[in-house]
Design a protein around this motif. Structure first.
Motif, PDB file in Angstrom:
ATOM      1  N   SER A 124       0.849  -1.193   0.000  1.00 49.58           N
ATOM      2  CA  SER A 124       0.000   0.000   0.000  1.00 49.58           C
ATOM      3  C   SER A 124       0.880   1.237   0.000  1.00 49.58           C
ATOM      4  O   SER A 124       1.982   1.243   0.569  1.00 49.58           O
ATOM      5  N   HIS A 159       1.195   5.222   1.179  1.00 49.69           N
ATOM      6  CA  HIS A 159       0.699   6.144   2.200  1.00 49.69           C
ATOM      7  C   HIS A 159       1.293   7.528   1.940  1.00 49.69           C
ATOM      8  O   HIS A 159       2.510   7.705   2.061  1.00 49.69           O
ATOM      9  N   SER A 183       3.181   9.489   6.643  1.00 47.19           N
ATOM     10  CA  SER A 183       3.388   8.572   7.762  1.00 47.19           C
ATOM     11  C   SER A 183       2.573   9.062   8.951  1.00 47.19           C
ATOM     12  O   SER A 183       2.045  10.187   8.957  1.00 47.19           O
ATOM     13  N   GLY A 222      -4.624  10.504   7.549  1.00 51.37           N
ATOM     14  CA  GLY A 222      -4.056   9.169   7.480  1.00 51.37           C
ATOM     15  C   GLY A 222      -4.645   8.460   6.280  1.00 51.37           C
ATOM     16  O   GLY A 222      -5.802   8.030   6.316  1.00 51.37           O
ATOM     17  N   SER A 272      -4.285   5.634   2.939  1.00 53.29           N
ATOM     18  CA  SER A 272      -3.639   4.416   2.455  1.00 53.29           C
ATOM     19  C   SER A 272      -4.374   3.936   1.215  1.00 53.29           C
ATOM     20  O   SER A 272      -5.609   4.002   1.163  1.00 53.29           O
ATOM     21  N   GLU A 326       6.948  -1.376   7.241  1.00 54.21           N
ATOM     22  CA  GLU A 326       6.892  -0.016   6.722  1.00 54.21           C
ATOM     23  C   GLU A 326       8.221   0.326   6.054  1.00 54.21           C
ATOM     24  O   GLU A 326       9.288   0.005   6.582  1.00 54.21           O
TER      25      GLU A 326
END
Length: 429
Positions: free
Chosen positions: A220, A222, A225, A236, A238, A274
């Motif tokens: 995914s 993003h 962060s 936030g 994603s 991550e």
């Protein structure tokens, strides 16, 4: 009547999944001793929920030091054969219980490698996997010496924090001096690790592993962060990447290297890795965890992959990994969690007209003054949307632009600087 040969499992839970436990454990009324936070009841009546399990115990404070002894007593009272956990905060506690009681499952050594950022990244670096330069903080000189070596910005973290809670960035020498004046090394809750700032785009892999091998991994993208949500009230966001994305296969392969480098979890278990993708085309590991990602990732991944990661992890810890079923729908999803800013909320959109909207819910109060966000705190609104094309960035950018055009703040302080604003960046796909 309960069979004397039926297994008994202790479940440590802080997630809103109590009503789903009987779905994954059809004999929950005979097998499950559930120790849960009150918030996980999610408004349900305790007597109604308690009837689903052999025993339901509500804990007001999961961080209470004496809780572990109470859990040992529960395990002995009900002859528990395995300890299961659903969240990162209980990973070490569950491992300590297994060690004290001689039960199978993820060991304390393994759990520590997935929770202690220094142990985690030292192990990965020893296997040649890129991580940010870092140093343990035991004295003030550790910070000043590392600053001289690595330069600014510097990132301060707790060893076991999640969601960027407690993370702080020192931008220059003046910020370092200001921090050092008020910092007591070793103080509980304070930073214990300093890292060099890593410039790059942020990606995640969420999936399932078993005994050090990746079974399933969904990459995914993003735009921000968790730290950006805490520091600048950034959404936030994603979005699941398509197979043809130039980084999808590479992210999976590197995630497999990460999982293979750490002590193996001896069961089917959710994981998250991550990454920063740097301008010089390196994948630098930010962190990894032997649990599913937070926010709305569990729901969106279940809709896409056909498996609930909490349920899969619980079955794996119970020794029933062979019961985990994966049924991908092929329908990729993304989400946006819009946190409160610092200011007075004057207008909050109550509906989202974007054509790819699957779910939208608004929770904020117009006219209320907000003090900003914590990465794990409540949001003003949540949006789930479908993704279908190869240009994931364009599809996700549309959600942020819609939000920015329709939410109104009075006296907003500390918005995302333009150089980091997702809608201002051009990202190759």
């Amino acid at each position: 009547m309960r069979s004397s040969s039926a297994p008994t499992f202790l479940v440590l839970n802080t997630k809103k999944i109590l009503d789903r436990l009987p779905e994954w454990f059809p004999e929950a009324a005979q097998e499950l001793i559930v120790v849960s936070s009150r918030g996980a009841l999610d408004g349900a009546d305790f007597p109604d929920m308690a009837r689903l399990f052999r025993h339901l115990h509500i804990v007001e404070d999961f961080d209470r030091p004496s809780l572990e002894d109470e859990l040992v007593a529960l395990c002995r009272q009900f002859d528990v054969q395995r300890v299961l956990s659903t969240g990162e905060r209980d990973l070490l506690r569950a491992a300590r219980l297994r060690e004290r009681l001689g039960l199978p499952g993820q060991s304390l050594e393994c759990a520590t490698a997935y929770r202690d950022k220094y142990v985690m990244k030292t192990t990965l670096a020893a296997h040649g996997i890129p991580v940010a330069p870092m140093r343990r903080l035991l004295r003030t000189e550790d910070l000043t010496e590392f600053a001289a070596e690595a330069g600014f910005p510097l990132v301060l973290k707790r060893l076991d924090a999640g969601g960027s809670n407690g993370t702080r960035v020192l931008w220059d020498e003046a910020g370092l001096r200001e921090f050092a004046r008020g910092w007591t090394p070793g103080r509980p809750g304070g930073p214990q690790l300093v890292e060099a700032w890593v410039e790059g785009e942020f990606y995640q892999i969420n999936g399932l592993m078993d005994s050090g091998k990746v079974l399933l991994g969904q990459p995914s993208y993003h735009p921000y962060s968790d730290w950006f949500s805490v520091a600048y009230d950034a959404p936030g966001m994603s979005g699941m990447m398509p197979e043809e994305h130039r980084l999808s296969d590479r992210l999976r392969r590197t995630a497999a290297d990460v999982i293979g480098a750490l002590p193996p979890v001896p069961a089917v278990c959710a994981f998250q890795v991550e990454f920063f993708h740097t301008p010089d085309d390196r994948l630098v590991v930010c962190e990894t965890a032997s649990r599913m990602g937070g926010s709305m990732a569990v729901d969106t991944h279940e809709a896409t992959l056909g498996v609930n990661m909490h349920g899969a992890s619980l079955l794996g810890q119970a020794g029933r990994g062979d019961q985990v079923r994966i049924s991908p729908s092929g329908q990729r999803q993304g989400y946006a969690r819009f946190p409160p800013a610092r200011g007075v909320l004057r207008r909050l959109p109550r509906e989202c007209p974007l054509p790819r909207t699957l779910r939208y819910a608004a929770f904020g109060e117009e006219g209320r003054s907000y003090d900003g966000s914590t990465a794990l705190g409540p949001s003003l609104a949540d949006l789930v949307f479908s993704l279908s094309g190869p240009d994931i960035v364009a599809e996700m950018r549309e959600a942020e632009e819609w939000w920015d055009a329709n939410v109104v703040w009075e006296g907003r302080r500390n918005p995302v600087p333009s150089r980091w604003k997702f809608t201002h960046r051009r990202i190759p796909v």
